[in-house]
Design an enzyme around this catalytic site. Sequence first.
Site, PDB file in Angstrom:
ATOM      1  CD  GLU A  77       7.688  51.886  64.716  1.00  0.00           C
ATOM      2  OE1 GLU A  77       8.582  50.911  64.599  1.00  0.00           O
ATOM      3  OE2 GLU A  77       6.793  52.432  63.856  1.00  0.00           O
ATOM      4  CG  HIS A 173      10.135  44.934  67.382  1.00  0.00           C
ATOM      5  ND1 HIS A 173      11.289  45.900  67.087  1.00  0.00           N
ATOM      6  CD2 HIS A 173      10.001  45.152  69.074  1.00  0.00           C
ATOM      7  CE1 HIS A 173      11.739  46.301  68.225  1.00  0.00           C
ATOM      8  NE2 HIS A 173      11.082  45.672  69.304  1.00  0.00           N
ATOM      9  CB  CYS A 260      12.251  50.628  64.091  1.00  0.00           C
ATOM     10  SG  CYS A 260      13.653  50.285  63.306  1.00  0.00           S
TER      11      CYS A 260
HETATM   12  N1  GLY Z   1      18.587  46.930  67.769  1.00  0.00           N
HETATM   13  C1  GLY Z   1      17.331  47.118  67.727  1.00  0.00           C
HETATM   14  C2  GLY Z   1      16.736  46.629  68.935  1.00  0.00           C
HETATM   15  O1  GLY Z   1      17.008  45.516  69.353  1.00  0.00           O
HETATM   16  O2  GLY Z   1      15.749  47.130  69.385  1.00  0.00           O
END
Ligand code: GLY
Length: 265
Positions: A77, A173, A260
């Site tokens: 994603e 995020h 994700c």
């Molecule tokens: N482990 C997922 C990220 O940090 O993008």
Amino acid sequence: MDRLSNVTPDACRFTQALVRLPGRSVVDGLRAIDRGAPCLAGVVAEHAAYVRALEAAGVSVEVLPALEAFADSLFVEDTALVFPEGAILLRPGAPSRAGECAHMEPVLRRRFSKVLALEEGHADGGDILTTSDSVMIGRSARTDAVGAAALVRLLATFGRRGVVVDTPPGVLHFKTDCALVDGGTVLATARLASSGVFKGMRVLVVPEGEEAAANALRINDRVFVGEGYPRTADLLTRAGLRVVTLPVQQIGLIDAGLSCMSLRW
Ligand code: GLY
């Protein structure tokens, strides 16, 4: 509690998805807090359960091969933003993930007639929430102001309205802390809900202590929620949603959630 409509809104309706198999390198995936490496067999099993759940929800899933050089590449994603009308190749903010997009580009060109690319700044798909009337872009440690502004301009070419907002400090995020669960309804942590970003929308606040459940995923007539969050599952059930719980213990060790691991349209 008012129950949500039992008609799936367009923003939650999906027929296609892309996922990528985890490689052996997934045990080295990025993480904000090191609580130990995930177990490879556990990640593989959680990923397989996720693919089965997408298929059971009526989605046709294309499974891409693992990329050993990119430990986090199962989190597809973050590489792109997709809509039924086309795709936008993103620029993930973590340097170790930048190269994942070159592997996603030919896939997107095969699947979409219109593919645009972010040319400046950085944006991770995990920071982008598509709702019924806008595309919310959360600035974060991965998505910067330059990338967010450039993305708003690209979205306009699709006739979509981009809205730049802020991800709470210390949160990986934007969608670590929220999920769209109906056309005008989000599930969100108290810290994100209280920031006011969802003005005009209905907000279901994740019960205290279950914040990690906020990264849920509405797919057609059901919503996926991580296992081990019974009060969140109950909240969503009482709102009239069909809840499917999925194992996330191992992917959680590398800061992953349910949105994700796929690109959906
Ligand atoms: N482990 C997922 C990220 O940090 O993008």
